[in-house]
Design an enzyme around this catalytic site. Structure first.
Site, mmCIF file in Angstrom:
data_model
loop_
_atom_site.group_PDB
_atom_site.id
_atom_site.type_symbol
_atom_site.label_atom_id
_atom_site.label_comp_id
_atom_site.label_asym_id
_atom_site.label_seq_id
_atom_site.Cartn_x
_atom_site.Cartn_y
_atom_site.Cartn_z
ATOM 1 N N ASN A 150 -4.938 -2.120 -4.761
ATOM 2 C CA ASN A 150 -4.318 -0.837 -4.423
ATOM 3 C C ASN A 150 -2.799 -0.919 -4.333
ATOM 4 O OD1 ASN A 150 -5.647 -2.416 -2.290
ATOM 5 N ND2 ASN A 150 -4.506 -1.128 -0.874
ATOM 6 N N GLN A 178 -10.054 1.674 -6.466
ATOM 7 C CA GLN A 178 -8.812 2.035 -7.166
ATOM 8 C C GLN A 178 -8.975 2.098 -8.679
ATOM 9 O OE1 GLN A 178 -6.115 3.260 -6.073
ATOM 10 N NE2 GLN A 178 -6.288 2.865 -3.890
ATOM 11 N N CYS A 333 1.941 0.043 9.724
ATOM 12 C CA CYS A 333 2.688 0.130 10.974
ATOM 13 C C CYS A 333 1.695 0.033 12.129
ATOM 14 C CB CYS A 333 3.414 1.466 11.037
ATOM 15 S SG CYS A 333 4.485 1.573 12.447
HETATM 16 C C1 LIG Z 1 -9.098 -0.793 -2.641
HETATM 17 C C2 LIG Z 1 -9.574 0.186 -1.617
HETATM 18 N N1 LIG Z 1 -10.769 0.000 -1.043
HETATM 19 C C3 LIG Z 1 -11.248 0.855 -0.116
HETATM 20 C C4 LIG Z 1 -10.519 1.958 0.280
HETATM 21 C C5 LIG Z 1 -11.099 2.888 1.306
HETATM 22 O O1 LIG Z 1 -11.560 4.059 0.688
HETATM 23 P P1 LIG Z 1 -11.775 5.413 1.539
HETATM 24 O O2 LIG Z 1 -10.409 5.959 1.800
HETATM 25 O O3 LIG Z 1 -12.573 6.291 0.644
HETATM 26 O O4 LIG Z 1 -12.506 5.038 2.782
HETATM 27 C C6 LIG Z 1 -9.267 2.186 -0.302
HETATM 28 C C7 LIG Z 1 -8.436 3.340 0.128
HETATM 29 O O5 LIG Z 1 -7.232 3.283 0.142
HETATM 30 C C8 LIG Z 1 -8.780 1.284 -1.276
HETATM 31 O O6 LIG Z 1 -7.595 1.450 -1.856
#
Ligand SMILES: Cc1ncc(COP(=O)(O)O)c(C=O)c1O
Length: 397
Positions: A150, A178, A333
């Site tokens: 991400n 992602q 943060c």
């Molecule tokens: C790589 C990854 N896994 C899991 C999540 C969690 O997903 P959700 O926001 O649908 O709970 C995110 C969200 O930012 C993510 O980027």
């Protein structure tokens, strides 16, 4: 002007997706478990969505479990697979760059006497097959490695890694939150047993996602209730949300390839402008730097990330926000202190540079004009913040 460059945090709902959902928030309010006509209509909508999600990842409809999003899918995959496959195997492998939705359930299992190995990544953010091969043990039960990161956009060689895990008799889960809906995520090509995805990352609604569970793989539910004991995810289905997920999956199936071409061009425009403006010691790319021929399959088309020497990531995000641009920093943060990004630290960045990461994640509605303005404003912001920073070093250029 307000321009949104934080699509890895969330995306706007596509009008086509919203239109598909609205009837299920208005007159089509049946409970999908009811046997009367409104219930059957809701059930039909849920099953249509299941087929749409399955088509996005080349799975069978019965291999799709609806969840409340990526976090639940990751937790269900990891805790559910481990608890269902309890045996003499007590070892789990994941990586240092996972999302907390994977790291935290692994940490919880670590407190239940499982052994957890966190694989390192190389300077480009890739897990190497060698490091996985070395870490695998006869008692490895599960390997969980994300598809696309991400923060950096690095895409892991999942099919190769999954093959090694299977050779050792372990299950393989990938967090594709992602990547799903943005690039091809064919579960057969990837060779995974479990895959997590989330609707709001690809123009669907928040609070709904799915877990792919390969036929024959056992899973213990996290929640208990519903008609049949042991249902993977009991509870009244979020019909409108599931319909939105299905519509977003269908939309992505039609558009993601063309979108990726357009989005990649905008991303490249940002990167070449920033790297032309600043020397590498001032502007450090946090995305995989690869030969052109390799780069398409190894990086997300929509994600770029830089650390700027002497500049705090949060200060940049706030300055850009005031100028009308929504970007983000990987740093979290907590209790008044900004922690350096664990992903950038894993790449070998210093704590200062890991706090300075700026993530720009593009989407299908970004334009050339928005990118031109962002680059202009970002160059100005970096110059101004560096002029005020006691840590800023002179460029050698
Ligand atoms: C790589 C990854 N896994 C899991 C999540 C969690 O997903 P959700 O926001 O649908 O709970 C995110 C969200 O930012 C993510 O980027």
């Amino acid at each position: 002007m307000r321009a949104y460059f934080d699509h890895n945090a969330t995306t706007p709902i596509e009008p086509e997706v919203l239109d598909a959902m609205l009837p299920y928030l208005r007159h089509e309010f049946g409970n999908a478990s009811s046997i009367h006509t409104p219930g059957q209509r809701a059930r039909a909508a849920v099953e249509r969505a299941r087929a749409q999600v399955a088509a996005l990842i080349a799975a069978l409809p019965e291999e799709i479990i609806f969840t409340s999003g990526g976090t639940e899918s990751d937790n269900l995959a990891i805790l559910g697979a481990v608890r269902a496959n309890r045996s003499s195997r007590r070892h789990i492998i994941t990586t240092a760059i996972e999302h907390h939705a994977v790291l935290h359930p692994c940490r919880a299992l670590g407190q239940e006497s499982f052994d957890i190995t966190y694989l390192p990544v190389d300077q480009h953010g890739f897990v190497t097959a060698d490091s996985l091969r070395t870490a695998l043990r006869p008692d490895t039960l599960l390997v969980s490695i994300m598809h696309a990161n991400n923060e950096t956009g690095a895409i892991q060689p999942i099919s190769e890694l999954a093959a090694f895990a299977h050779e050792a008799g372990a299950l393989f889960h990938t967090d594709a939150v992602q990547s799903a809906g943005k690039i091809s995520c064919d579960v057969h090509a990837l060779g995974v047993d479990l895959l997590s995805l989330s609707a709001h990352k690809f123009y669907g609604p928040k609070g709904v996602g799915a877990l792919f569970l390969k036929t024959g793989v056992a899973l213990k539910p996290l929640l208990h209730g519903g008609h049949n004991f042991g249902e993977p995810r009991p509870g009244t289905e979020n019909v409108a949300g599931i319909v939105g997920l299905g519509a977003a999956a269908h939309f992505a199936t039609k558009h993601m390839q063309n979108d990726a071409v357009q989005i990649r061009a905008l991303r490249d425009q940002i990167e070449s402008s920033m790297l032309a403006e600043f020397s590498r010691e001032i502007c450090l790319p946090n995305f995989p730097l690869l030969h052109e021929a390799q780069s398409d399959g190894a990086r997300m088309p929509n994600t770029t990330n830089f650390s700027f020497q002497g500049v705090d990531g949060e200060a940049m995000v706030i300055a850009l926000d005031l100028a009308g641009f929504s970007c983000s920093t990987g740093s979290a943060c907590s209790s008044g202190t900004v922690e350096p990004s664990h992903v950038l630290l894993a790449l070998g960045r210093s704590p200062q540079m890991a706090r300075g990461g700026l993530r720009i994640s593009l989407g299908r509605h970004n334009t050339n004009a928005e990118v031109d303005s962002l680059v202009r404003v970002l160059i100005d912001v970096v110059r101004r913040l560096r002029a005020l920073s006691p840590d800023a070093v002179e460029s050698v250029r």
